[in-house]
Scaffold this motif. Sequence first.
Motif, mmCIF file in Angstrom:
data_model
loop_
_atom_site.group_PDB
_atom_site.id
_atom_site.type_symbol
_atom_site.label_atom_id
_atom_site.label_comp_id
_atom_site.label_asym_id
_atom_site.label_seq_id
_atom_site.Cartn_x
_atom_site.Cartn_y
_atom_site.Cartn_z
ATOM 1 N N HIS A 29 26.853 76.728 39.028
ATOM 2 C CA HIS A 29 25.472 76.442 39.430
ATOM 3 C C HIS A 29 24.825 75.376 38.553
ATOM 4 C CE1 HIS A 29 25.389 79.739 36.562
ATOM 5 N NE2 HIS A 29 24.197 79.294 36.192
ATOM 6 N N GLU A 30 25.254 75.255 37.298
ATOM 7 C CA GLU A 30 24.725 74.203 36.436
ATOM 8 C C GLU A 30 25.201 72.830 36.913
ATOM 9 O OE1 GLU A 30 24.206 75.769 32.014
ATOM 10 O OE2 GLU A 30 26.231 76.161 32.786
ATOM 11 N N GLU A 33 23.073 72.023 39.860
ATOM 12 C CA GLU A 33 21.729 71.604 39.452
ATOM 13 C C GLU A 33 21.721 70.166 38.947
ATOM 14 O OE1 GLU A 33 20.666 74.680 36.686
ATOM 15 O OE2 GLU A 33 20.241 76.126 38.286
ATOM 16 N N VAL A 36 21.582 68.038 41.950
ATOM 17 C CA VAL A 36 20.228 68.078 42.523
ATOM 18 C C VAL A 36 19.343 67.065 41.811
ATOM 19 C CG1 VAL A 36 18.145 69.487 42.823
ATOM 20 C CG2 VAL A 36 20.401 70.475 43.265
ATOM 21 N N THR A 37 19.458 66.999 40.498
ATOM 22 C CA THR A 37 18.658 66.055 39.710
ATOM 23 C C THR A 37 18.999 64.616 40.076
ATOM 24 O OG1 THR A 37 18.517 67.638 37.906
ATOM 25 C CG2 THR A 37 18.066 65.344 37.349
ATOM 26 N N ASN A 58 18.428 73.937 46.612
ATOM 27 C CA ASN A 58 18.192 74.426 45.251
ATOM 28 C C ASN A 58 16.960 75.326 45.205
ATOM 29 O OD1 ASN A 58 19.014 74.359 42.422
ATOM 30 N ND2 ASN A 58 17.123 73.227 42.072
ATOM 31 N N ASN A 62 16.992 79.191 44.236
ATOM 32 C CA ASN A 62 16.202 79.615 43.068
ATOM 33 C C ASN A 62 15.309 80.800 43.408
ATOM 34 O OD1 ASN A 62 17.315 77.685 41.387
ATOM 35 N ND2 ASN A 62 15.645 76.232 41.671
ATOM 36 N N LYS A 98 23.033 81.723 40.285
ATOM 37 C CA LYS A 98 21.877 81.333 39.484
ATOM 38 C C LYS A 98 21.205 82.554 38.847
ATOM 39 C CE LYS A 98 20.421 77.077 41.791
ATOM 40 N NZ LYS A 98 19.637 76.392 40.767
ATOM 41 N N ASN A 162 14.375 76.355 38.628
ATOM 42 C CA ASN A 162 15.663 76.891 38.191
ATOM 43 C C ASN A 162 15.436 78.041 37.218
ATOM 44 O OD1 ASN A 162 17.113 74.919 39.607
ATOM 45 N ND2 ASN A 162 17.162 73.540 37.860
ATOM 46 N N ASN A 165 19.375 79.872 32.586
ATOM 47 C CA ASN A 165 20.775 80.247 32.729
ATOM 48 C C ASN A 165 21.139 81.376 31.764
ATOM 49 O OD1 ASN A 165 23.466 80.084 33.648
ATOM 50 N ND2 ASN A 165 23.991 78.863 31.857
#
Length: 194
Positions: A29-30, A33, A36-37, A58, A62, A98, A162, A165
């Motif tokens: 999931h990281e 992410e 996504v950024t 995302n 979330n 997540k 988010n 983690n």
Amino acid sequence: PLLSEVEQKRLVQQWNATDAEYPADQCIHELFEAQVTKTPEATALECGSQVISYAELNARANQLAHYLRDRDVGPEILVGVCLERSIEMVVAVLGVLKAGGAYVPLDPGYPKARLTYMIEDAALKLVIADASNRRVLPNDTIEIVDLTAGNAAVTSSFPVTNPVNQTHPENLAYVIYTSGSTGQPKGVMALHRG
């Protein structure tokens, strides 16, 4: 030999040199992410006529993750996912990861007895499903999180940010059930680092 030395080297070594660096210190999931950024508005999924961007996927994952955390889902906690292939299925898988949990795919096409065995064997307390797949699940032993469109209000009040983690590459990502050599399904554990 059928190939010359040059041809064999090209086929076996050069064309097969597909090694790629993989960030071994991050979870699935990281990595998602990070994408996504980079490309929030790019298409992440298409399913039939439905299209969803990375940012929207995302945000939905979330919200589900925050909801699951309120239900004590965290590292090494297994959550069943009993959905047809769909955008909701991907939201569910990402949401579980997540939240810090590990997902157990439950094929709604399996016989109810097999699904019941898998749910009991994995000691699942929570299964994500939708209205059409609830009927194949044993309702008396588990909590069912219904992702049917009409029930979106369940997660819509949760943050789209988010979650912090809680997992590491050595934590479980999923448990998949195989046929098993005895004919009885057997759970196989997979870690994030895999």
